[in-house]
Scaffold this motif. Structure first.
Motif, PDB file in Angstrom:
ATOM      1  N   ARG A  88     -29.878  26.918-118.823  1.00  0.00           N
ATOM      2  CA  ARG A  88     -31.226  27.464-118.803  1.00  0.00           C
ATOM      3  C   ARG A  88     -32.081  26.713-117.787  1.00  0.00           C
ATOM      4  O   ARG A  88     -31.841  25.541-117.502  1.00  0.00           O
ATOM      5  N   ILE A  89     -33.094  27.406-117.266  1.00  0.00           N
ATOM      6  CA  ILE A  89     -34.094  26.775-116.419  1.00  0.00           C
ATOM      7  C   ILE A  89     -35.414  26.776-117.181  1.00  0.00           C
ATOM      8  O   ILE A  89     -35.813  27.791-117.765  1.00  0.00           O
ATOM      9  N   ASP A  90     -36.064  25.619-117.226  1.00  0.00           N
ATOM     10  CA  ASP A  90     -37.348  25.462-117.904  1.00  0.00           C
ATOM     11  C   ASP A  90     -38.380  25.149-116.838  1.00  0.00           C
ATOM     12  O   ASP A  90     -38.313  24.102-116.176  1.00  0.00           O
ATOM     13  N   LEU A  91     -39.345  26.050-116.645  1.00  0.00           N
ATOM     14  CA  LEU A  91     -40.255  25.960-115.512  1.00  0.00           C
ATOM     15  C   LEU A  91     -41.691  26.170-115.955  1.00  0.00           C
ATOM     16  O   LEU A  91     -41.993  27.044-116.765  1.00  0.00           O
ATOM     17  N   LEU A  92     -42.583  25.347-115.394  1.00  0.00           N
ATOM     18  CA  LEU A  92     -44.020  25.565-115.493  1.00  0.00           C
ATOM     19  C   LEU A  92     -44.580  25.441-114.079  1.00  0.00           C
ATOM     20  O   LEU A  92     -44.393  24.411-113.418  1.00  0.00           O
ATOM     21  N   ALA A  93     -45.227  26.476-113.601  1.00  0.00           N
ATOM     22  CA  ALA A  93     -45.742  26.476-112.226  1.00  0.00           C
ATOM     23  C   ALA A  93     -47.068  27.207-112.193  1.00  0.00           C
ATOM     24  O   ALA A  93     -47.475  27.878-113.159  1.00  0.00           O
ATOM     25  N   GLU A  94     -47.766  27.082-111.053  1.00  0.00           N
ATOM     26  CA  GLU A  94     -49.024  27.776-110.839  1.00  0.00           C
ATOM     27  C   GLU A  94     -49.040  28.390-109.451  1.00  0.00           C
ATOM     28  O   GLU A  94     -48.391  27.887-108.524  1.00  0.00           O
ATOM     29  N   ILE A  95     -49.772  29.469-109.299  1.00  0.00           N
ATOM     30  CA  ILE A  95     -49.951  30.121-108.010  1.00  0.00           C
ATOM     31  C   ILE A  95     -51.310  30.813-108.045  1.00  0.00           C
ATOM     32  O   ILE A  95     -51.856  31.080-109.132  1.00  0.00           O
ATOM     33  N   THR A  96     -51.891  31.063-106.897  1.00  0.00           N
ATOM     34  CA  THR A  96     -53.204  31.693-106.858  1.00  0.00           C
ATOM     35  C   THR A  96     -53.231  32.999-107.636  1.00  0.00           C
ATOM     36  O   THR A  96     -52.239  33.742-107.673  1.00  0.00           O
ATOM     37  N   GLY A  97     -54.376  33.293-108.263  1.00  0.00           N
ATOM     38  CA  GLY A  97     -54.512  34.518-109.030  1.00  0.00           C
ATOM     39  C   GLY A  97     -54.436  35.772-108.196  1.00  0.00           C
ATOM     40  O   GLY A  97     -54.285  36.869-108.739  1.00  0.00           O
ATOM     41  N   ARG A  98     -54.555  35.643-106.862  1.00  0.00           N
ATOM     42  CA  ARG A  98     -54.451  36.808-105.989  1.00  0.00           C
ATOM     43  C   ARG A  98     -53.006  37.158-105.646  1.00  0.00           C
ATOM     44  O   ARG A  98     -52.747  38.170-105.011  1.00  0.00           O
ATOM     45  N   ALA A  99     -52.079  36.321-106.032  1.00  0.00           N
ATOM     46  CA  ALA A  99     -50.668  36.597-105.746  1.00  0.00           C
ATOM     47  C   ALA A  99     -50.184  37.776-106.574  1.00  0.00           C
ATOM     48  O   ALA A  99     -50.545  37.925-107.737  1.00  0.00           O
ATOM     49  N   THR A 100     -49.365  38.617-105.977  1.00  0.00           N
ATOM     50  CA  THR A 100     -48.767  39.757-106.662  1.00  0.00           C
ATOM     51  C   THR A 100     -47.284  39.804-106.336  1.00  0.00           C
ATOM     52  O   THR A 100     -46.816  39.154-105.394  1.00  0.00           O
ATOM     53  N   GLY A 101     -46.552  40.582-107.098  1.00  0.00           N
ATOM     54  CA  GLY A 101     -45.132  40.770-106.788  1.00  0.00           C
ATOM     55  C   GLY A 101     -44.262  39.739-107.481  1.00  0.00           C
ATOM     56  O   GLY A 101     -44.424  39.471-108.681  1.00  0.00           O
ATOM     57  N   THR A 102     -43.366  39.143-106.745  1.00  0.00           N
ATOM     58  CA  THR A 102     -42.372  38.247-107.331  1.00  0.00           C
ATOM     59  C   THR A 102     -42.265  36.950-106.551  1.00  0.00           C
ATOM     60  O   THR A 102     -42.625  36.874-105.383  1.00  0.00           O
ATOM     61  N   ILE A 103     -41.763  35.940-107.231  1.00  0.00           N
ATOM     62  CA  ILE A 103     -41.311  34.698-106.601  1.00  0.00           C
ATOM     63  C   ILE A 103     -39.793  34.692-106.720  1.00  0.00           C
ATOM     64  O   ILE A 103     -39.246  34.815-107.822  1.00  0.00           O
ATOM     65  N   GLU A 104     -39.123  34.590-105.582  1.00  0.00           N
ATOM     66  CA  GLU A 104     -37.660  34.563-105.594  1.00  0.00           C
ATOM     67  C   GLU A 104     -37.188  33.113-105.660  1.00  0.00           C
ATOM     68  O   GLU A 104     -37.663  32.258-104.898  1.00  0.00           O
ATOM     69  N   GLY A 105     -36.268  32.834-106.560  1.00  0.00           N
ATOM     70  CA  GLY A 105     -35.780  31.466-106.732  1.00  0.00           C
ATOM     71  C   GLY A 105     -34.270  31.395-106.723  1.00  0.00           C
ATOM     72  O   GLY A 105     -33.573  32.399-106.869  1.00  0.00           O
ATOM     73  N   SER A 106     -33.759  30.180-106.553  1.00  0.00           N
ATOM     74  CA  SER A 106     -32.316  29.951-106.652  1.00  0.00           C
ATOM     75  C   SER A 106     -32.087  28.513-107.101  1.00  0.00           C
ATOM     76  O   SER A 106     -32.879  27.619-106.797  1.00  0.00           O
ATOM     77  N   VAL A 107     -31.003  28.325-107.845  1.00  0.00           N
ATOM     78  CA  VAL A 107     -30.602  27.004-108.320  1.00  0.00           C
ATOM     79  C   VAL A 107     -29.268  26.657-107.684  1.00  0.00           C
ATOM     80  O   VAL A 107     -28.296  27.423-107.812  1.00  0.00           O
ATOM     81  N   ARG A 108     -29.203  25.521-106.996  1.00  0.00           N
ATOM     82  CA  ARG A 108     -27.948  25.026-106.434  1.00  0.00           C
ATOM     83  C   ARG A 108     -27.472  23.860-107.288  1.00  0.00           C
ATOM     84  O   ARG A 108     -28.083  22.791-107.307  1.00  0.00           O
TER      85      ARG A 108
END
Length: 542
Positions: free
Chosen positions: A355-375
Motif C-alpha cells: 500500500r501507499i500512504d500519502l498526504l499531499a497538498e496542491i493549489t485549489g485551482r488544480a483540476t484533473g489528475t496527478i500521475e504517480g509511480s513507485v519504483r
C-alpha cells in the motif's frame, strides 16, 4: 489506440483570412468534427495538385473510435496552409455507428485504405503518397504496406503514438497470451467482434495480427518512418512500444523535444510541438525547430507559430501560421491564467504491505489528475490521483490529497521506494513534479532563508537531518512574458553541521524570474540511513 477523449469545454474558433484556415491547438479539436465526422478543414480537395515543394499528397489515417473529422481538425488545416494536398478517410465503421471508426478487424480496414490511396493517386496524378497516422493509424496501415502492395505506393510514414510491439493496456496482452496457450484465441477474437470491436484484440502485444506484420518487416525498407511517442501515453503501455530500432525509422520522444509538453495519447493530435515535428518530417528541407511551450491535455493557452522555412530554390517562404485560439479571450489574455504555481507539496509518504500512504497538498485551482509511480524492488508501479475524488478543498486555496491505497504490482515486502508525482497543469496552473523516497526515518528538511535580492540573485538556505547525505535540489519555476513556464534546478551539497546538516545557495535569476519564483526544495531521501524524502514549496518575491 484511442484517438478521442471525453468532452472538453472550449470557446468558438476565431476567424481567419481567406487564405489561411483556422488551426485549433486545444481540446476543442476533438469536438469540432462531431457534427461532420467525414470532414476536416482542408482535406479531400480532389482538385488539388501537389506542388514541386510538396510533390506527394498526404493521407490521414485516424485512430480507434475516431473519424476523419474528430482526429484531424488541427493537422489537416495546418498541412493545407503549408502547401500540402491533404486527404483522409474514415475506415472500419460498424453499421449504425457513424460517429466512430476503426472497429473492424484491421485487415478489412486496410482494404479500405488501399482503395482510398488508389483514388488519391489517380486524382493527383502521382505515384506515391505520404501517410500520417495516429494510434490505430500507425498499426492498421502496416497490413496495407506488407500484404496489399502499399510498400511501393508510400514514401514517408509519420506516426503519432505508434505501437510497434502492441500495448499491455488493462492486461490485454496477458489475455491474448493465455488465450493462445489454451487454444482460445479464436473465441477471444470472436467475443470482441461480437461487441463490435474486431480490431481491439489485435493491439495486444503478441497478437496474431502483430506477429504477422512484424514477421514481414517490421519496417518496410523502402519507407521512411518518423515516430512521435509521449511518455504520458495512457493507452500505449509501455510508451516505449512506439520505438523501433531500424535504419529507416526515426524515433522521437516528445518530452525530449519539449519537456513542458504534457500531451497524452489523444492530445498529441493538437500539440503545436507535434505539429512542427510532423511538418519537419514531411518537408525536411524546410524544417524549423519546434518552439517549446506548455501544453497540457487541454491544449495550450499560448500556442506558438508553426510552419516551414522558405522553399528550396528561392520559391519564397511558407508563412508561419499563427495558432488560432479556441478558448475564450479572457483565458488567453489574462496573464494570471498561466502564472499560478501548482504548490504541489508532499507532507507524508510511506509504503507498507503493498500500500501507499500519502498526504499531499496542491493549489485549489488544480483540476484533473496527478500521475504517480513507485519504483521499488526493481519494479515500477503506476497510480493515478483523481483530484475530484481523492482531494478535499481547504478554504478554496488548497486541495488536500489523502491516499491510502493498495497498488496492484507493488510487492507486499516493499517498505521503501522512489515515488514520482507529475501534475500536467491546466490553463490556470503550472505543471509540477516531485520525486521523493518513501521510508520511515524523517529527513527533517527545513528552509531558513529564501529571498530575491536587488542584484537579481536568489539566496536560499536551510537544514536537514544529521544522518542525511548527498544534495538538496532547489528548483525554481517562473513564467516568461510569452507565458511559457521555465524551470531552473540547482543541486546544493549538504554540509556537516553541529545539530543538523546545512545547505545554502546563491544563484543569479533570469530576468523574467526576478519579480517572483516558485521554489520546490526537495531532499530525495537516503536509502542507506532509511531516510524518507521531504519537500517544501515556497513562493518568493523581491
Amino acid at each position: 489506440m484511442l484517438a478521442v477523449a471525453g468532452a472538453l469545454l472550449a470557446g468558438p474558433v476565431s476567424s481567419a483570412s481567406a487564405e489561411e484556415l483556422p488551426v485549433p491547438f486545444d481540446g476543442s479539436a476533438l469536438l469540432l468534427g462531431g457534427a461532420e465526422p467525414d470532414k476536416a478543414p482542408g482535406a479531400n480537395d480532389f482538385s488539388c495538385k501537389p506542388s514541386a515543394a510538396h510533390p506527394k499528397p498526404v493521407v490521414l489515417v485516424h485512430g480507434l473510435l475516431a473519424t476523419l473529422g474528430s482526429n484531424w481538425q488541427t493537422m489537416a488545416p495546418l498541412l493545407k496552409n503549408n502547401g500540402f494536398c491533404v486527404f483522409g478517410l474514415t475506415y472500419g465503421r460498424q453499421t449504425g455507428l457513424n460517429q466512430v471508426g476503426g472497429l473492424k478487424p484491421m485487415p478489412e480496414s486496410a482494404e479500405q485504405l488501399a482503395a482510398f490511396v488508389d483514388k488519391v493517386l489517380a486524382a493527383t496524378d502521382t505515384k506515391q503518397v505520404d501517410l500520417l497516422g495516429h494510434s490505430e493509424g500507425t498499426v492498421m496501415p502496416r497490413w496495407y504496406l506488407s500484404f496489399l502492395g502499399g510498400a511501393k505506393k508510400v514514401d514517408k510514414y509519420v506516426q503519432m503514438t505508434p505501437l510497434w510491439d502492441g500495448t499491455q493496456l488493462a492486461g490485454i496482452d496477458t489475455l491474448a497470451s493465455v488465450g493462445k496457450t489454451l487454444g482460445l484465441e479464436g473465441t477471444i477474437n470472436a467475443t470482441f467482434a461480437g461487441v463490435g470491436c474486431g480490431s481491439c484484440p489485435q493491439f495486444a502485444r503478441g497478437s496474431d495480427y502483430l506477429n504477422r506484420v512484424n514477421a514481414s518487416g517490421p519496417a518496410i525498407p523502402s519507407v521512411t518512418y518518423t515516430g512521435i511517442a509521449t511518455k504520458y501515453d495512457e493507452l500505449v503501455i509501455p510508451y516505449q512500444s512506439g520505438f523501433l530500432n531500424a535504419p529507416n525509422v526515426k524515433n522521437i520522444l516528445l518530452q525530449d523535444v519539449c519537456p513542458t509538453d504534457y500531451s497524452e495519447h489523444a492530445a498529441v493530435a493538437y500539440s503545436p510541438t507535434v505539429a512542427q515535428l510532423i511538418l519537419n518530417a514531411l518537408a525536411p528541407k524546410q524544417a524549423l525547430p519546434p518552439q517549446c511551450t506548455v501544453t497540457t491535455p487541454l491544449g495550450t493557452p499560448s500556442p506558438p507559430k508553426v510552419g516551414l522555412a522558405p522553399e528550396p530554390g528561392g520559391g519564397g517562404a511558407t508563412p508561419l501560421t499563427p495558432a488560432t485560439p479556441t478558448t475564450p479571450p479572457a483565458a488567453t489574455t489574462d496573464a494570471t491564467a498561466v502564472r499560478n504555481p501548482a504548490k504541489l507539496t508532499v507532507r507524508r509518504l510511506a509504503i507498507s504491505e503493498g500500500r501507499i500512504d500519502l498526504l499531499a497538498e496542491i493549489t485549489g485551482r488544480a483540476t484533473g489528475t496527478i500521475e504517480g509511480s513507485v519504483r521499488s524492488l526493481g519494479r515500477t508501479t503506476p497510480f493515478t490521483i483523481d483530484l475530484a475524488n481523492d482531494g478535499t478543498r481547504r478554504g478554496g486555496k488548497l486541495t488536500r490529497v489523502k491516499l491510502n491505497r493498495r497498488l496492484a504490482g507493488l510487492s507486499t515486502e516493499a517498505t521503501s521506494g522512489i515515488v514520482t508525482f507529475t501534475y500536467a497543469g491546466n490553463p490556470r496552473v503550472r505543471p509540477d513534479n516531485v520525486r521523493l523516497r518513501a521510508a520511515d526515518g524523517k529527513s527533517l528538511l527545513r528552509r531558513s532563508v529564501s529571498r530575491i535580492e536587488k542584484s537579481g540573485d536568489l539566496v536560499a538556505s536551510g537544514t536537514v537531518a544529521l544522518r542525511a547525505a548527498g544534495v538538496v535540489r532547489v528548483r525554481m519555476g517562473y513564467v516568461e512574458p510569452s507565458g511559457a513556464v521555465r524551470f531552473k534546478t540547482v543541486k546544493v551539497p549538504i554540509e556537516p553541521g553541529v545539530r543538523r546538516n546545512t545547505w545554502s545557495m546563491r544563484t543569479r535569476l533570469p530576468a523574467a524570474a526576478r519579480d517572483q519564483v516558485q521554489l520546490s526544495i526537495q531532499y530525495t531521501g537516503f536509502e542507506r540511513r532509511n531516510l524518507r524524502g521531504e519537500q517544501l514549496a515556497k513562493r518568493v518575491r523581491p
